[in-house]
Design a protein around this motif. Structure first.
Motif, PDB file in Angstrom:
ATOM      1  N   TYR A 278      -8.546  -3.800  -8.950  1.00 19.19           N
ATOM      2  CA  TYR A 278      -7.177  -3.294  -8.800  1.00 19.19           C
ATOM      3  C   TYR A 278      -6.216  -4.050  -9.718  1.00 19.19           C
ATOM      4  CZ  TYR A 278      -3.164  -1.257  -6.403  1.00 19.19           C
ATOM      5  OH  TYR A 278      -2.026  -0.557  -6.118  1.00 19.19           O
TER       6      TYR A 278
ATOM      7  N   CYS B 259     -16.649  -0.618  -7.569  1.00 18.32           N
ATOM      8  CA  CYS B 259     -16.333  -1.851  -6.843  1.00 18.32           C
ATOM      9  C   CYS B 259     -17.342  -2.898  -7.284  1.00 18.32           C
ATOM     10  CB  CYS B 259     -16.440  -1.606  -5.345  1.00 18.32           C
ATOM     11  SG  CYS B 259     -16.424  -3.106  -4.365  1.00 18.32           S
TER      12      CYS B 259
ATOM     13  N   GLN C 155      -4.536   0.499 -11.895  1.00 16.83           N
ATOM     14  CA  GLN C 155      -3.946   1.043 -10.677  1.00 16.83           C
ATOM     15  C   GLN C 155      -4.750   2.275 -10.258  1.00 16.83           C
ATOM     16  OE1 GLN C 155      -1.034  -0.235  -9.206  1.00 16.83           O
ATOM     17  NE2 GLN C 155      -1.232  -1.905 -10.662  1.00 16.83           N
ATOM     18  N   ASN C 156      -5.592   2.116  -9.301  1.00 16.80           N
ATOM     19  CA  ASN C 156      -6.336   3.301  -8.856  1.00 16.80           C
ATOM     20  C   ASN C 156      -6.698   3.191  -7.383  1.00 16.80           C
ATOM     21  OD1 ASN C 156      -8.324   1.488  -8.752  1.00 16.80           O
ATOM     22  ND2 ASN C 156      -9.601   2.397 -10.308  1.00 16.80           N
ATOM     23  N   SER C 157      -7.564   4.040  -6.961  1.00 18.13           N
ATOM     24  CA  SER C 157      -7.855   4.111  -5.526  1.00 18.13           C
ATOM     25  C   SER C 157      -9.099   3.324  -5.134  1.00 18.13           C
ATOM     26  CB  SER C 157      -8.010   5.572  -5.128  1.00 18.13           C
ATOM     27  OG  SER C 157      -8.855   6.202  -6.051  1.00 18.13           O
ATOM     28  N   THR C 158      -9.468   2.341  -5.937  1.00 17.62           N
ATOM     29  CA  THR C 158     -10.684   1.595  -5.676  1.00 17.62           C
ATOM     30  C   THR C 158     -10.644   0.587  -4.522  1.00 17.62           C
ATOM     31  OG1 THR C 158     -11.573   1.864  -7.860  1.00 17.62           O
ATOM     32  CG2 THR C 158     -12.165  -0.150  -6.749  1.00 17.62           C
ATOM     33  N   PRO C 159      -9.550  -0.153  -4.330  1.00 13.72           N
ATOM     34  CA  PRO C 159      -9.603  -1.228  -3.330  1.00 13.72           C
ATOM     35  C   PRO C 159      -9.948  -0.738  -1.922  1.00 13.72           C
ATOM     36  CG  PRO C 159      -7.544  -1.282  -4.515  1.00 13.72           C
ATOM     37  CD  PRO C 159      -8.219  -0.042  -4.906  1.00 13.72           C
TER      38      PRO C 159
ATOM     39  N   LEU D 239      -5.359  -5.696  -1.662  1.00 12.25           N
ATOM     40  CA  LEU D 239      -4.943  -5.249  -2.996  1.00 12.25           C
ATOM     41  C   LEU D 239      -4.808  -6.428  -3.950  1.00 12.25           C
ATOM     42  CD1 LEU D 239      -2.146  -2.618  -2.268  1.00 12.25           C
ATOM     43  CD2 LEU D 239      -4.521  -2.197  -2.789  1.00 12.25           C
TER      44      LEU D 239
ATOM     45  N   THR E 237       0.814  -1.225   0.000  1.00 12.07           N
ATOM     46  CA  THR E 237       0.000   0.000   0.000  1.00 12.07           C
ATOM     47  C   THR E 237       0.849   1.279   0.000  1.00 12.07           C
ATOM     48  OG1 THR E 237      -0.198  -0.610   2.310  1.00 12.07           O
ATOM     49  CG2 THR E 237      -2.202  -0.607   1.045  1.00 12.07           C
TER      50      THR E 237
ATOM     51  N   CYS F 227      -8.257  -7.864  -4.948  1.00  9.58           N
ATOM     52  CA  CYS F 227      -9.220  -7.047  -5.702  1.00  9.58           C
ATOM     53  C   CYS F 227      -9.052  -7.201  -7.217  1.00  9.58           C
ATOM     54  CB  CYS F 227      -9.048  -5.583  -5.315  1.00  9.58           C
ATOM     55  SG  CYS F 227     -10.211  -4.499  -6.160  1.00  9.58           S
TER      56      CYS F 227
END
Lengths: 111, 613
Positions: free
Chosen positions: B295, B324, B299-303, B289, B170, B292
């Motif tokens: 993910y 999600c 590469q993003n801020s979703t998880p 991570l 992370t 998911c």
């Protein structure tokens, strides 16, 4: 005035300058696949709610793009978000998100 | 020296500890005060019950020993255990040791922590395990050694996270980085401080004594000892002060969460304080991570780890909240067991404050009473061979059934719940509930796992709700279906809502084993990959869905099966467009395997030729 059996139709020209296109702009901004819809009507043909009511996503999308969506609020409420339209769509339009975006737009843009 | 019990260097530690306890007290009492009266009642009943003992046991096995982490990866488990259990032992053993040296039994909290500064017991030699203080010195050094071994592993993990079973790690915030730097410095500083003191006054255990004597040969330990105690205290202070604002808040909050869960407090519909406690219990370890699928393709801020961070910081982003699949894999991986799906759904609801919905247009159905009610669901109407297979099976097995949504589908309401529209979903539920209750059925059979989950969990039906995999297996076991086993190799895809969502893993496998040869895929059961078609995600593009689907297919084809079998119409429809091999629903292969000498049913004659068996 003498009635000759003719009448004049109301003006049916689509005036993009005068029409309210805020909703179309808002949806395009939040769900870009709105642009690639070809209005084929597959969504409407498979619609669960459309089976019981006059909910017509194809027509709704056309009218929103024109800026002529008047009954949008009462129509969109009937959607069950079941997702059949999205699964059937041949163009990969994210129809569920379009509907959710319309929902948000109604709240935020005060339709 | 024995009388010395205070020095100014304890102040940074002591003040930070008081501040930390104050902050925690304010936060925790705020959360608990905000509980519903029902939850408070559960708390009151739970505190002095056997449930608290179970909670204690869980705290020991999960928060200290990290059983779940050990299961995932031994190195990861040991690394974390050495920190958690090691520090716990250091505090516990240190306290006992300090009682041996102190004249009173109530010491200030800093006394055991800085004991070796206050007490220099020259009588005890390095390996003298015959006296009680000697044993304690040995033990304390052993525990410190364990902590330091964990620290070495933590440093290796930075460079080689894959050795620890983590493909990705992370991104951390400034507070996280400050706290972890302080944490990593605490134990080497303690080692140095104790070693320098041992070098100066003798004493210490096998580690600190030897190291101290070594340092004394070439370092002015009498000048180094005191500043190192200061540095140790300051590092402890920095760690305690940053703890509530960093990932390390999970340490105390997780313990609270375990107790609350054991007392029966669960995340309810909509946001609740237990959900907020879960948010603060997230250690941002990054295990989610790798789990998911979203993910995995971008590469993003979703998880969950980043989503929970936005919730904690009150910076929730709409697109992150809706991006999600709700496949639930992160929940299975999460060492804390955070209910990520419930949290995500409750946050989604916050975006629809004024949404209305009226489903009064739905027709009043003609209810026919029957033993078994069948609800195909929207997705089965889009994959008609599934519902037709089921109807064929009903007829063949001689079941008195009622096809509830025969005339066009009425949604079960779960897609609305998934989108955060619980209020509207309730209206659909009322309609369907009347239909089901009215049919006086004993068993409700569904073909769609999405419907199955909602009927079981949200409808309060008081009748048996079975997915068709379970029902078909029952019919086979009761001898109502006569099947012929084939030698074809079949791989089974676990649908998210059926497997992780409803815990149905075995029944489809038993059923398939009776029909064909079941071979494994790469990701089975809780580890299965979402087909990408989930209704949970409203944001994801079709391209990304496609990539996720390819991941799932790749994992399924690893052992070269002849057919992919699934038990969800949505999975079937999603997977079948991109594989060269056949994708079938479990009901279809059951129909395909039915003994051919029996007369074909009307349904079979008409439309079923789905599986070339």
């Amino acid at each position: 005035m003498i009635d000759f059996g003719y009448n004049i139709n109301a003006d049916r020209q689509i005036d993009y300058d005068r029409n309210d296109r805020r909703l179309a702009r808002y949806i395009l901004e939040h769900e870009p696949t709105f642009r690639i819809c070809i209005s084929c009507g597959t969504c409407t043909a498979t619609c669960s709610a459309g089976n019981f009511t006059y909910l017509n996503l194809r027509e709704m999308i056309v009218l929103i793009k024109r800026g002529e969506a008047k009954n949008i609020k009462s129509d969109i409420e009937k959607c069950m978000l079941c997702g059949k339209c999205q699964l059937a769509c041949p163009r990969g339009v994210n129809t569920r998100n379009i509907i959710l975006t319309i929902n948000r737009a109604i709240e935020r843009l005060d339709f | 020296m024995k009388d010395l019990t205070f020095d100014f260097f304890v102040v940074p530690f002591a003040l930070a500890l008081i501040a930390l306890l104050g902050i925690l007290a304010v936060k925790y009492s705020g959360w608990i005060r905000g509980f519903s009266s029902e939850d408070k009642n559960l708390m009151r009943k739970g505190i002095f019950s056997v449930k608290s003992l179970y909670a204690l046991k869980e705290v020991f096995t999960e928060s200290l020993l990290h059983r779940k982490m050990f299961k995932r990866n031994i190195l990861l488990g040991y690394m974390h255990m050495s920190f958690a259990f090691g520090w716990f032992l250091l505090i516990l053993t240190g306290n006992i040791e300090s009682r041996i040296y102190s004249r009173v039994h109530i010491n200030p909290p800093y006394y055991p922590i800085f004991l070796k500064y206050f007490v220099h017991d020259k009588r005890v030699l390095t390996f003298e395990l015959t006296s009680v203080p000697g044993i304690f010195r040995f033990l304390m050094d052993l525990i410190l050694f364990m902590l330091l071994s964990g620290l070495v592993l933590a440093l290796i993990k930075r460079a080689r996270s894959n050795w620890f079973g983590l493909k990705r790690t992370t991104r951390h915030t400034v507070f996280d980085r400050t706290a972890i730097t302080a944490l990593w410095l605490i134990f080497p500083l303690r080692l140095l401080a104790e070693s320098f003191t041992a070098g100066q006054y003798l004493g210490g255990g096998f580690l600190t004594n030897n190291l101290g004597r070594l340092f004394a040969n070439f370092l002015p330990v009498e000048y180094l000892s005191y500043p190192t105690w200061w540095a140790y205290s300051i590092m402890l202070g920095i760690f305690f002060i940053t703890l509530p604002y960093s990932r390390f808040m999970h340490i105390p909050t997780e313990v609270l969460l375990i107790f609350l869960r054991n007392w029966g407090i669960k995340p309810s519909k909509g946001s609740s304080n237990i959900s907020e406690i879960e948010v603060y219990s997230c250690p941002r370890c990054g295990v989610c991570l790798d789990a998911c699928p979203v993910y995995a393709v971008k590469q993003n801020s979703t998880p969950p780890v980043y989503f929970l961070q936005t919730v904690r910081n009150n910076k929730i982003k709409e697109n992150v909240t809706f991006d999600c699949l709700l496949c639930g894999k992160c929940q299975e991986y999460c060492p804390i067991g955070i209910h990520n799906n419930a949290l995500r759904i409750s946050q989604r609801a916050a975006f629809f404050n004024n949404s209305n919905g009226s489903f009064d247009y739905l027709p009043q159905p003609l209810i026919r009473k029957a033993d078994v009610a069948y609800f195909a669901g929207c997705m089965s109407h889009l994959t008609p061979s599934i519902k037709k297979s089921m109807l064929s099976v009903f007829t063949k097995a001689g079941i008195d059934y009622n096809f509830l949504d025969a005339d066009g589908s009425i949604c079960c309401g779960r897609p609305l719940i998934m989108a955060g529209k619980e209020k509207q979903a309730r209206l659909l539920r009322e309609h369907n509930r009347n239909l089901i209750i009215g049919s006086s059925c004993k068993v409700l059979v569904t073909s769609c796992p999405i419907c199955n989950k909602v009927f079981k969990e949200d409808y309060n039906l008081n009748i048996e709700v079975l997915h068709h995999t379970q029902y078909l297996l029952r019919l086979v076991e009761e001898g109502k279906l006569n099947m012929v086993k084939s030698a074809r190799k079949v791989v089974y895809h676990d649908p998210c809502e059926l497997g992780r969502g409803s815990g149905i893993y075995e029944e489809p496998r038993i059923l398939i084993s009776k029909i064909a040869e079941l071979i494994p895929g790469a990701n089975e059961r809780t580890d299965s990959i979402c087909c990408g078609g989930s209704l949970g995600n409203t944001e994801i593009s079709s391209g990304k869905r496609h990539e996720i689907k390819n991941l799932a297919i790749e994992s399924l084809l690893i052992n070269q099966p002849e057919i992919i079998v699934t038990a969800c119409p949505l999975c079937k429809k999603t997977l079948q467009n991109d594989t060269e091999i056949q994708v079938a629903d479990i009901s279809e292969i059951v129909v395909g395997a039915l003994a051919k000498n029996e007369p074909a049913t009307t349904h079979q004659k008409m439309e079923i030729n789905p599986v070339l068996w």
